[in-house]
Design a protein around this motif. Structure first.
Motif, PDB file in Angstrom:
ATOM      1  N   SER A   1       0.853  -1.187   0.000  1.00 21.73           N
ATOM      2  CA  SER A   1       0.000   0.000   0.000  1.00 21.73           C
ATOM      3  C   SER A   1       0.888   1.235   0.000  1.00 21.73           C
ATOM      4  O   SER A   1       1.532   1.549   1.000  1.00 21.73           O
ATOM      5  CB  SER A   1      -0.923   0.009   1.217  1.00 21.73           C
TER       6      SER A   1
ATOM      7  N   ASP B   1      -0.362   4.226  -0.937  1.00 21.89           N
ATOM      8  CA  ASP B   1      -1.243   5.384  -0.806  1.00 21.89           C
ATOM      9  C   ASP B   1      -1.447   5.669   0.675  1.00 21.89           C
ATOM     10  O   ASP B   1      -2.105   4.888   1.379  1.00 21.89           O
ATOM     11  CB  ASP B   1      -2.574   5.109  -1.514  1.00 21.89           C
TER      12      ASP B   1
ATOM     13  N   ALA C   1      -5.244   6.314   1.764  1.00 21.48           N
ATOM     14  CA  ALA C   1      -6.242   5.295   1.434  1.00 21.48           C
ATOM     15  C   ALA C   1      -7.297   5.227   2.532  1.00 21.48           C
ATOM     16  O   ALA C   1      -6.967   5.290   3.729  1.00 21.48           O
ATOM     17  CB  ALA C   1      -5.567   3.930   1.275  1.00 21.48           C
TER      18      ALA C   1
ATOM     19  N   ASN D   1      -8.555  -2.025   3.851  1.00 19.50           N
ATOM     20  CA  ASN D   1      -8.267  -0.946   2.912  1.00 19.50           C
ATOM     21  C   ASN D   1      -9.359  -0.927   1.849  1.00 19.50           C
ATOM     22  O   ASN D   1      -9.627  -1.940   1.201  1.00 19.50           O
ATOM     23  CB  ASN D   1      -6.888  -1.168   2.274  1.00 19.50           C
TER      24      ASN D   1
ATOM     25  N   HIS E   1      -9.264   0.521  -0.972  1.00 16.36           N
ATOM     26  CA  HIS E   1      -8.716   0.492  -2.332  1.00 16.36           C
ATOM     27  C   HIS E   1      -8.258  -0.908  -2.743  1.00 16.36           C
ATOM     28  O   HIS E   1      -8.572  -1.379  -3.834  1.00 16.36           O
ATOM     29  CB  HIS E   1      -7.544   1.471  -2.455  1.00 16.36           C
ATOM     30  N   THR E   2      -7.513  -1.564  -1.853  1.00 17.54           N
ATOM     31  CA  THR E   2      -6.961  -2.886  -2.181  1.00 17.54           C
ATOM     32  C   THR E   2      -7.719  -4.031  -1.535  1.00 17.54           C
ATOM     33  O   THR E   2      -7.428  -5.191  -1.832  1.00 17.54           O
ATOM     34  CB  THR E   2      -5.493  -2.943  -1.730  1.00 17.54           C
TER      35      THR E   2
END
Length: 393
Positions: A59, A61, A64, A115, A117-118
């Protein structure tokens, strides 16, 4: 021709395995974290986003969005004294509450962060050890309603210290501590309109071992309550202590004086406890008792009472009846003659009614003519019968 076929199968299996590993989100487990809490004081634990963002592998970011979830280990809910709030995935989460004496011990809380995003997840076990407060519960407690704050704005330690400093100016004492912080929505408050500057409101409970100040006492007096009911400000001279950081609703101020609960005495050892080095002496044998007299009294006395009641009832129903002859002897001859004549006349009328052969009187017929005795059917012709006169001309 047989060589390429196994090679193709191996390549297909490797491709499927790689896709499966790429699609399954990664999960990591952080070491256990031990924290302590005291009874009668607020407990706040902040779930920092940076700590969990570092645990997400790959990660890059830092902004995030991270969503937290918390519950008891192997249970779906939190303890009844503990609450969790996270306003937005871009903000940290808070576990807060006030443990009481029944919650003494260690509580195992599982915190799960993922997360957005992921879709990677990180879990951590939080061990909260609740211990009794050294000085006991504060006997003097005051609950303020802060109207211009949300609950997560008063959970950080800096905000609580600022509120305690403002409370010390009202109380006139410095030994204050925050007992509990509760959102107004949990106490039946309404959700504010989505307008800038509107807040939900927070109930902050502050305790001290010192008595209440005259300013606090005047704010909850009956005269102040009556002014609040009329929509006026209560009687208090310490309004400016919290301004401009905290807007206190003084009409919702609550003062509570808690008395220490009496401690239950421990067990008292009786004479049956065997001392050190002593010999056990069994009790003397119980003397045999004769239960036959008690059994006979219990069984025969109700039977005797029931038999007496049956005899009395039989005497009243069978032996106390007057009879027809005795009643006739006590009745005068004139009354008996009158009664017998009525019965005789009634019997004679019944016999005459059964042997009557005369025709029905004309007055009982539907329509008749008094002079001619002619009878007409009223249902013969409805239209002509309605126009025909009852008596002929």
């Amino acid at each position: 021709m047989e060589g390429p076929e196994p090679l193709r199968l191996w390549a297909l299996a490797a491709l499927v395995l790689g896709v499966a590993r790429a699609t399954v989100p990664e999960h990591r487990v952080l070491p256990d974290l031990r924290v302590s809490a005291e009874t009668g004081a607020v407990f706040v634990h902040e779930l920092e986003r940076e700590l969990f963002l570092e645990a997400f592998s790959g990660s890059e970011d830092d902004d995030a969005p991270v969503t937290f979830r918390a519950h008891l280990w192997d249970h779906p809910d939190l303890p009844r004294w503990l609450r969790f709030i996270q306003r937005d995935p871009g903000q940290p989460g808070f576990l807060y509450g006030c443990p009481l004496a029944p919650e003494l011990g260690t509580h195992s809380i599982q915190v799960l962060a993922y997360n957005r995003h992921t879709f990677a997840t990180v879990s951590q076990r939080l061990l909260v050890s609740v211990t009794p407060a050294p000085g006991g519960d504060a006997p003097f407690q005051a609950e303020f309603l802060v109207g211009n704050r949300n609950v997560e704005e008063l959970l950080p330690e800096a905000a609580r210290e600022m509120f305690l400093q403002a409370s010390a100016g009202v109380w006139g004492r410095g030994d204050l501590h925050v007992i509990n912080v509760t959102s107004a929505l949990d106490r039946g408050g309404r959700v504010p309109l989505p307008i800038e500057g509107r807040r939900e409101g927070v109930y902050v409970q502050v305790g001290s071992h010192s008595p209440f100040s005259p300013c606090l006492a005047s704010a909850v007096s009956p005269l102040s309550r009556s002014r609040c009911h009329r929509g006026q400000r209560p009687l208090a001279s310490c309004y400016d202590t919290f301004a401009p950081d905290f807007s206190i609703r003084w009409c919702n101020l609550t003062l509570l004086q808690v008395w220490p609960s009496p401690t239950t005495p421990g067990p008292v050892w009786g004479p049956g406890v065997l001392g050190e080095g002593g010999d056990f002496e069994p009790p003397t044998p119980v003397v045999a008792r004769e239960f036959l007299p008690s059994f006979l009294v219990t069984l025969l006395v109700p039977l005797a009472v029931a038999a007496l009641l049956c005899l009395l009832l039989g005497h009243l129903m069978c032996c106390r009846r007057e009879g027809v002859e005795k009643r006739d002897l006590q009745t005068s001859d004139l009354q008996l003659l009158h009664h017998s004549s009525i019965h005789g006349d009634s019997r004679e009328l019944r016999l005459m009614a059964t042997s009557r052969d005369v025709p029905r009187p004309l007055s009982t017929l539907p329509m008749f003519n008094v002079r001619t005795g002619q009878r007409s059917d009223p249902m013969g012709n409805l239209r002509d019968g309605a126009r025909a006169p009852l008596l002929p001309h």
